[in-house]
Write an enzyme that holds these catalytic residues in place. Structure first.
Site, PDB file in Angstrom:
ATOM      1  CG  ASN A  21      -2.182  -0.842   0.926  1.00 51.99           C
ATOM      2  OD1 ASN A  21      -3.125  -0.360   0.333  1.00 51.99           O
ATOM      3  ND2 ASN A  21      -2.149  -2.103   1.332  1.00 51.99           N
ATOM      4  CG  HIS A  75      23.994   4.920  10.587  1.00 54.48           C
ATOM      5  ND1 HIS A  75      25.097   5.147   9.809  1.00 54.48           N
ATOM      6  CD2 HIS A  75      22.966   5.556   9.969  1.00 54.48           C
ATOM      7  CE1 HIS A  75      24.767   5.885   8.772  1.00 54.48           C
ATOM      8  NE2 HIS A  75      23.466   6.148   8.851  1.00 54.48           N
ATOM      9  NE  ARG A  84       8.733  -7.678  24.747  1.00 55.11           N
ATOM     10  CZ  ARG A  84       9.960  -7.596  24.234  1.00 55.11           C
ATOM     11  NH1 ARG A  84      10.239  -8.147  23.093  1.00 55.11           N
ATOM     12  NH2 ARG A  84      10.905  -6.968  24.893  1.00 55.11           N
TER      13      ARG A  84
END
Length: 190
Positions: A77, A107, A169
């Site tokens: 989308n 990084h 989670r």
């Protein structure tokens, strides 16, 4: 008066600048109407492998040439960022909702020179990445898993689980018969 820049330095800067222009042009073309046109841009210019009946909405952003594989019957989308610098594989029957960011480069926070690093991302068949979610480098979203809206995924997501939050989670399970097909979202002039 500033000192002149050596000619060799100017030549070495052309390649990164040309690559930035290439990416800007590709991203501009990916905002144009027409699914077939956007698939052409991805396959021919970006050198992505894209399966049949996959819909790429307007406004998808790419961050590299090559390294991107998308399976069949997948919907990507608008507003989605596909960073394939470290490799990005998206399976079949995957739904990626608007505003999702999938990163395969980052990084190194411990690097004295802020060095970049990459790690591949894999999203398996029948997964659903909901609006505004972020998938970080080196993660795998297993078959049938759901990443809830706004979740930030930095670890692998097991099959048929639903994850939410930051960090993501597990909050539930999904039945294995879910998402056996997806309606192809390919409206005219979109």
């Amino acid at each position: 008066m500033p000192s002149p820049v050596p000619a060799s330095a100017n030549r070495s800067d052309l390649r990164p600048a040309a690559y930035d222009v290439f990416l800007a042009v590709c991203n501009g073309l990916l905002s144009m109407p027409g699914h077939s046109f956007r698939l052409f841009v991805l396959r021919r210019l970006v050198q992505a492998v894209v399966g049949e009946d996959t819909a790429i909405e307007r406004g998808v952003t790419i961050c590299s040439r090559g390294g991107l594989r998308i399976g069949s019957n997948t919907n990507v989308n608008a507003g989605t960022v596909l960073d394939a610098r470290g490799g990005l594989e998206i399976g079949s029957l995957v739904n990626i909702s608007p505003g999702v960011t999938i990163l395969s480069a980052e990084h190194d926070v411990a690097s004295p020179t802020f060095e970049g690093r990459t790690a591949p991302v894999r999203i398996d068949d029948r997964a659903w990445i909901a609006t505004g979610a972020m998938v970080l480098p080196g993660t795998r979203i297993a078959e049938g898993a759901v990443v809830a809206a706004g979740a930030v995924v930095h670890e692998d997501v097991p099959p048929w689980t639903i994850v939410a939050g930051n960090p993501a989670r597990e909050i539930g399970r999904r039945p294995s018969h879910a998402q056996q097909s997806l309606p192809r979202y390919a409206r005219w002039l979109h």
